[in-house]
Design a protein around this motif. Structure first.
Motif, PDB file in Angstrom:
ATOM      1  N   ALA A   8      13.631   4.553  10.854  1.00 37.23           N
ATOM      2  CA  ALA A   8      12.682   5.026  11.860  1.00 37.23           C
ATOM      3  C   ALA A   8      11.521   5.750  11.197  1.00 37.23           C
ATOM      4  N   GLU A   9      11.801   6.446  10.082  1.00 31.38           N
ATOM      5  CA  GLU A   9      10.747   7.185   9.378  1.00 31.38           C
ATOM      6  C   GLU A   9       9.740   6.232   8.739  1.00 31.38           C
ATOM      7  N   GLU A  10      10.237   5.126   8.170  1.00 27.97           N
ATOM      8  CA  GLU A  10       9.339   4.139   7.556  1.00 27.97           C
ATOM      9  C   GLU A  10       8.437   3.509   8.612  1.00 27.97           C
ATOM     10  N   GLY A  16       2.719   8.665   1.578  1.00 27.66           N
ATOM     11  CA  GLY A  16       4.066   8.365   2.061  1.00 27.66           C
ATOM     12  C   GLY A  16       4.635   9.406   3.006  1.00 27.66           C
ATOM     13  N   TYR A  17       3.883  10.468   3.285  1.00 27.20           N
ATOM     14  CA  TYR A  17       4.373  11.550   4.132  1.00 27.20           C
ATOM     15  C   TYR A  17       3.444  11.784   5.313  1.00 27.20           C
ATOM     16  N   PRO A  57       9.041   7.626  -0.281  1.00 28.62           N
ATOM     17  CA  PRO A  57       9.123   8.610  -1.365  1.00 28.62           C
ATOM     18  C   PRO A  57       8.343   8.198  -2.602  1.00 28.62           C
ATOM     19  N   ASP A  58       7.930   6.928  -2.684  1.00 29.18           N
ATOM     20  CA  ASP A  58       7.168   6.448  -3.835  1.00 29.18           C
ATOM     21  C   ASP A  58       5.767   7.053  -3.890  1.00 29.18           C
ATOM     22  N   ASP A  59       5.224   7.402  -2.731  1.00 27.35           N
ATOM     23  CA  ASP A  59       3.845   7.885  -2.659  1.00 27.35           C
ATOM     24  C   ASP A  59       3.849   9.331  -2.174  1.00 27.35           C
ATOM     25  N   ILE A  98       0.846  -1.190   0.000  1.00 27.04           N
ATOM     26  CA  ILE A  98       0.000   0.000   0.000  1.00 27.04           C
ATOM     27  C   ILE A  98       0.881   1.239   0.000  1.00 27.04           C
ATOM     28  N   VAL A  99       1.913   1.212   0.830  1.00 28.82           N
ATOM     29  CA  VAL A  99       2.925   2.278   0.853  1.00 28.82           C
ATOM     30  C   VAL A  99       4.272   1.592   0.718  1.00 28.82           C
ATOM     31  N   ASN A 100       4.972   1.886  -0.368  1.00 30.62           N
ATOM     32  CA  ASN A 100       6.225   1.185  -0.649  1.00 30.62           C
ATOM     33  C   ASN A 100       7.418   1.817   0.041  1.00 30.62           C
TER      34      ASN A 100
END
Length: 318
Positions: A131-133, A170-171, A164-166, A43-45
């Motif tokens: 950690a961000e992922e 993704g943010y 960064p793909d989404d 769903i979020v890469n």
């Protein structure tokens, strides 16, 4: 892996007893193994970098080290990759894109459960998962602490990138706002006792005023400015006629842009002593020292007496 459980026997017996008594809660549903197309996506890469794939495949493909990817099956029948993006891409490279890949498929109720499982699997367990992922998935799962941090990021006009793909999902924070590391941002917020973190907000605005085009904010500098605004409230005061705050704002906005943000943060940390384990405190000390050393026409004449530098010394003793 030891042959026996290591620890006090009384605790081992207690744990075994709990298991026999069915007192240990079983979460989720048991999965099943089957092959799936390698076109499956998350769903979020997470970012999949060629350097990582080259490193893994440098000595060849080792069948003994392969484990099936993890796939989530939703109630509507849709399936999404939950864990194993690097394995999927390596499989496509080695065996071709049309050869299905073995997958362990688990049923999930909704997206919140999907993101919760991702965060739990990767939290503190895999070096390649940043950690961000992990934070992104915690936020999307609705974890309370992550949701609070997300609100604080929005308030400060900052963002964390977990994928960064989404460009949308993704943010965490508003798209286009400068990025920060989630751990560094939380350290700055932890300095405050209020959930809305007004001094972190002010620190973020100050940095953005000097470097409006920067896509990232140095979190050591963010925390350093937060320290200064907390220690010297006069620096951020909106009181009419406050020459110190006005001078600080003008100096920061108009006189620092000739150097890069990272460069200034490094200079201030060095000037502040670059004390081990006190990077942000050192940056704050160096920043204050430079501000006190400059003179701006029409600026405050008593800032040296008001902004006594020894107020920061206690921060280096924790």
């Amino acid at each position: 892996m030891s042959k026996k459980i290591i620890g006090p026997q009384v605790r081992i017996n207690r744990l075994i007893k709990r298991g026999l008594a069915k007192e240990i809660k079983i979460l989720g549903k048991k999965g099943a193994l089957e092959d799936v197309p390698t076109t499956i996506e998350a769903i979020v890469n997470r970012p999949t970098k060629v350097g990582t794939l080259e490193q893994y495949l440098d000595n060849g493909w080792d069948e003994a080290l392969f484990s099936p990817i993890l796939v989530a099956l939703f109630p509507d029948g849709n399936m999404y990759l939950l864990d194993g993006d690097h394995r999927k891409h390596m499989w496509r490279i080695v065996f071709g894109p049309d050869v299905p890949i073995p997958a362990y498929i688990i049923e999930v109720d909704d997206e919140k459960e999907y993101h919760r499982i991702f965060a739990e699997k990767n939290k503190d367990k895999r070096k390649q998962c940043s950690a961000e992922e992990t934070f992104l998935h915690k936020y999307l799962s609705g974890e309370a602490e992550a949701v609070v941090t997300g609100g604080q990021l929005l308030s400060c006009g900052l963002a964390v990138c977990g994928s960064p793909d989404d460009p949308v999902r993704g943010y965490v924070g508003s798209l286009g706002d400068p990025l920060v590391s989630v751990s560094g941002f939380r350290r700055a917020v932890k300095r405050e006792s209020l959930n809305n973190a007004p001094n972190v907000n002010l620190a973020a605005d100050t940095i953005k005023s000097a470097w409006p085009s920067d896509k990232k904010v140095q979190t050591e500098l963010l925390e350093a400015l937060t320290i200064l605004y907390l220690t010297y409230p006069v620096l951020g005061s909106k009181r009419k006629g406050n020459k110190i705050a006005a001078e600080f704002s003008v100096w920061f906005k108009d006189h620092l842009t000739i150097k890069k943000q990272r460069e200034k943060a490094r200079d201030w940390k060095t000037r502040g002593g670059n004390v081990h384990h006190f990077a942000s405190e050192s940056t704050a000390k160096g920043l204050l020292a430079e501000f006190l050393s400059v003179s701006i026409p029409g600026g405050a004449t008593s800032k040296g007496k008001t902004l006594t530098q020894n107020k920061l010394d206690s921060l280096f003793t924790r």
